[in-house]
Design an enzyme around this catalytic site. Structure first.
Site, PDB file in Angstrom:
ATOM      1  N   ASP A   1       0.767  -1.258   0.000  1.00  0.00           N
ATOM      2  CA  ASP A   1       0.000   0.000   0.000  1.00  0.00           C
ATOM      3  C   ASP A   1       0.798   1.308   0.000  1.00  0.00           C
ATOM      4  O   ASP A   1       1.770   1.446   0.752  1.00  0.00           O
ATOM      5  CB  ASP A   1      -0.851   0.094   1.275  1.00  0.00           C
ATOM      6  CG  ASP A   1      -1.593  -1.167   1.602  1.00  0.00           C
ATOM      7  OD1 ASP A   1      -1.551  -2.116   0.818  1.00  0.00           O
ATOM      8  OD2 ASP A   1      -2.211  -1.187   2.677  1.00  0.00           O
TER       9      ASP A   1
ATOM     10  N   ASP B   1      -5.300   1.347   9.368  1.00  0.00           N
ATOM     11  CA  ASP B   1      -5.125   2.199   8.200  1.00  0.00           C
ATOM     12  C   ASP B   1      -5.716   3.606   8.393  1.00  0.00           C
ATOM     13  O   ASP B   1      -6.583   4.042   7.631  1.00  0.00           O
ATOM     14  CB  ASP B   1      -5.727   1.537   6.939  1.00  0.00           C
ATOM     15  CG  ASP B   1      -5.248   0.097   6.769  1.00  0.00           C
ATOM     16  OD1 ASP B   1      -4.174  -0.229   7.287  1.00  0.00           O
ATOM     17  OD2 ASP B   1      -5.954  -0.697   6.131  1.00  0.00           O
TER      18      ASP B   1
HETATM   19  C1  FRU Z   1      -3.954  -3.616   2.688  1.00  0.00           C
HETATM   20  C2  FRU Z   1      -3.354  -4.020   4.008  1.00  0.00           C
HETATM   21  C3  FRU Z   1      -3.677  -2.989   5.070  1.00  0.00           C
HETATM   22  C4  FRU Z   1      -2.574  -3.182   6.075  1.00  0.00           C
HETATM   23  C5  FRU Z   1      -1.398  -3.492   5.180  1.00  0.00           C
HETATM   24  C6  FRU Z   1      -0.414  -4.472   5.758  1.00  0.00           C
HETATM   25  O1  FRU Z   1      -3.271  -4.054   1.571  1.00  0.00           O
HETATM   26  O2  FRU Z   1      -3.817  -5.307   4.385  1.00  0.00           O
HETATM   27  O3  FRU Z   1      -4.968  -3.099   5.611  1.00  0.00           O
HETATM   28  O4  FRU Z   1      -2.381  -2.035   6.819  1.00  0.00           O
HETATM   29  O5  FRU Z   1      -1.934  -4.049   3.989  1.00  0.00           O
HETATM   30  O6  FRU Z   1       0.732  -4.532   4.972  1.00  0.00           O
END
Ligand code: FRU
Length: 494
Positions: free
Chosen positions: A38, A167
């Site tokens: 992300d 997040d």
């Molecule tokens: C989304 C996610 C987020 C989390 C991150 C972990 O792709 O699952 O919710 O913060 O990746 O790497």
């Protein structure tokens, strides 16, 4: 600086030298070394664009999450910066998950991220405990806040899970109040977005449940964003465990855009419109930014959890960001346009008009892996509509990827089956695309070394996919089953 962070910084500095320029995308951000997922903390700080990202430097696979970091003047050419944070505290030692960044009035840069630790539950299972944490910095070095974590299970409303609480995306309102929206799993097992409020960005309290999924769009909602867009309020979220509807929402980890109204007193968003954001294979967890000239720009992770295996595990890096896209809300839909700064990277224009053919066609000087292509396809005879038109690119010998259109079904398809992938994962995706009244289908295709992004229906539909075909495969050719007339404009991007 902790030993863990120092080690990550030493490692990336040493090993980034193994990755030559040709091995990376030109204008899509890729990890300094190892793994990226992300986008995090996509924001402006001291007049420059900053992008952090979910990062595991030591392998091209997901591992204990660090935050990678890069800076840019135009969101296309990125300069790598040292790893920003590492999972080095008891409250985040299982990972520093996704989050956001803002510039504080006193000039410091504030990161808010999800700190993950593991605990054994009453049933003997070891589960993630997710809390929200802060780190304060100067654009390069960050110190974790001594009051961490700033949001824990104690701050959650009734029924909200402490295992899926992540997040945070921060923003400020006109009154200078700080807000953050997070993803969470309520008792119904699906997803919801929680809104928290703060006067100083360090002390946070629960304000409201902004939107509830109620198992309509997938289950858990990850990576939320909430903003004003063209007179409406917009919510962006990445739902897990999505069910398809017709040709929409085919990715199990999908991206959803909601437009609606917002009741500021109650902190409630009311949805009027819902749609997928990207119709291709690789797009997830996007974040937006407001540019100084008033545009809203979105960048997503141009990869997807279900199809990561398209990248070989021994590759020197894995994961890249999408092209920055300007987003607009018009006629009840989301529109996406390639960032206008990309036009400054165009050179060597090649143009063809009214090329009529049936069968296979190559056009002199139409080739390359880094290009901006505009293609208009129409039936050569309005009473005899062609069956299928295809563009092959990244082509050499048995290798090629395809973008094709079937006018009778009104279906646009991307296909990377023959891109060199050795895995039986998703390689194709289809999307409904309406032609113009005269039967023309206009596509803008942005190719970087290891990706293709197709903009159709004037930005109403976008299909993204990563491909890792050997860079020597530069061919572009056209194949038509039935008589077509095409216009092609091609620029090299450099
Ligand atoms: C989304 C996610 C987020 C989390 C991150 C972990 O792709 O699952 O919710 O913060 O990746 O790497």
């Amino acid at each position: 600086m902790s030993e863990k962070l120092e080690k990550a910084r030493r490692f990336e500095e040493k090993h980034e030298r193994d990755i030559t320029e040709e091995m990376r995308p030109l204008f899509h951000l890729s990890p300094r070394v190892g793994w990226m997922n992300d986008p995090n903390g996509f924001s402006m700080y001291k007049g420059k664009y900053h992008m952090f990202y979910q990062y595991y430097p030591y392998k091209s696979q997901w591992g204990p999450m660090h935050w990678g970091h890069a800076v840019s003047d135009d969101m296309l050419t990125w300069k790598p910066l040292p790893c920003a944070i590492a999972p080095d505290e008891p409250y985040d030692n299982a990972g520093c998950f996704s989050g956001s960044a803002i510039e504080l009035p006193d000039g410091r840069q504030l990161l808010m991220y999800t700190g993950v630790r593991r605990e054994e539950d009453e049933d003997g299972e070891i589960r993630d405990i997710q809390t929200q944490c802060l780190a304060v910095g100067d654009g390069i070095d960050f110190k974790k806040y001594e009051g961490n974590p700033v949001l824990t299970e104690k701050d959650l409303p009734e029924g909200a899970s402490r295992n899926d609480f992540r997040d945070p995306k921060m923003f400020t309102d006109e009154a200078g109040v700080y807000w953050c929206v997070t993803g969470n799993r309520p008792a119904d097992g699906s997803g919801q977005l929680l809104l928290f409020r703060s006067e100083d960005a360090f002390h946070w309290t629960y304000f409201s449940t902004l939107v509830e999924n109620k198992n309509r769009f997938g289950k858990m909602w990850e990576c939320p964003d909430f903003f004003k867009l063209d007179g409406k309020y917009g919510v962006i979220v990445s739902p897990q465990d999505m069910l398809p509807e017709g040709l929409e929402y085919h990715n199990g980890n999908n991206t959803l855009f909601l437009a609606g109204t917002y009741d500021k007193e109650k902190g409630k968003f009311t949805e009027e419109h819902a749609q997928p954001i990207d119709y291709g294979i690789d797009f997830y967890a996007p974040q937006t930014i407001s540019t100084p000239d008033g545009r809203k720009v979105m960048i997503g992770w141009m990869q997807n959890w279900d199809a990561c295996a398209v990248r070989e595990p021994e590759a020197p890096w894995a994961g890249q960001m999408s092209l920055p896209r300007e987003i607009r809300y018009k006629d009840g839909r989301l529109y996406q346009y390639p960032l206008k700064e990309l036009e400054e990277k165009r050179c060597d224009k090649v143009e063809y008009k009214d090329v009529e053919f049936d069968g296979e066609k190559e056009l002199p000087r139409i080739e390359g892996r880094m290009c901006d292509l505009e293609i208009k396809i129409r039936p050569a005879d309005p009473f005899e509509i062609y069956h299928r038109f295809a563009i092959h690119f990244a082509e050499e010998g048995d290798m090629h990827s395809t973008i094709s259109y079937k006018p009778h079904e009104k279906v646009l398809k991307v296909d990377r089956k023959f891109s060199g992938s050795r895995r039986a994962i998703v390689h194709q995706r289809r999307c409904q695309v309406e032609p113009l009244r005269d039967g023309t289908v206009a596509l803008r295709i942005i190719l970087d070394r290891y990706s293709a992004e197709v903009f159709a229906e004037d930005g109403r539909k976008v299909m993204s996919m990563a491909l890792y075909t050997d860079i020597s495969a530069k061919g572009i050719s056209f194949i038509s089953d039935g008589k077509v007339k095409i216009d092609v404009t091609k620029y090299t991007l450099s």
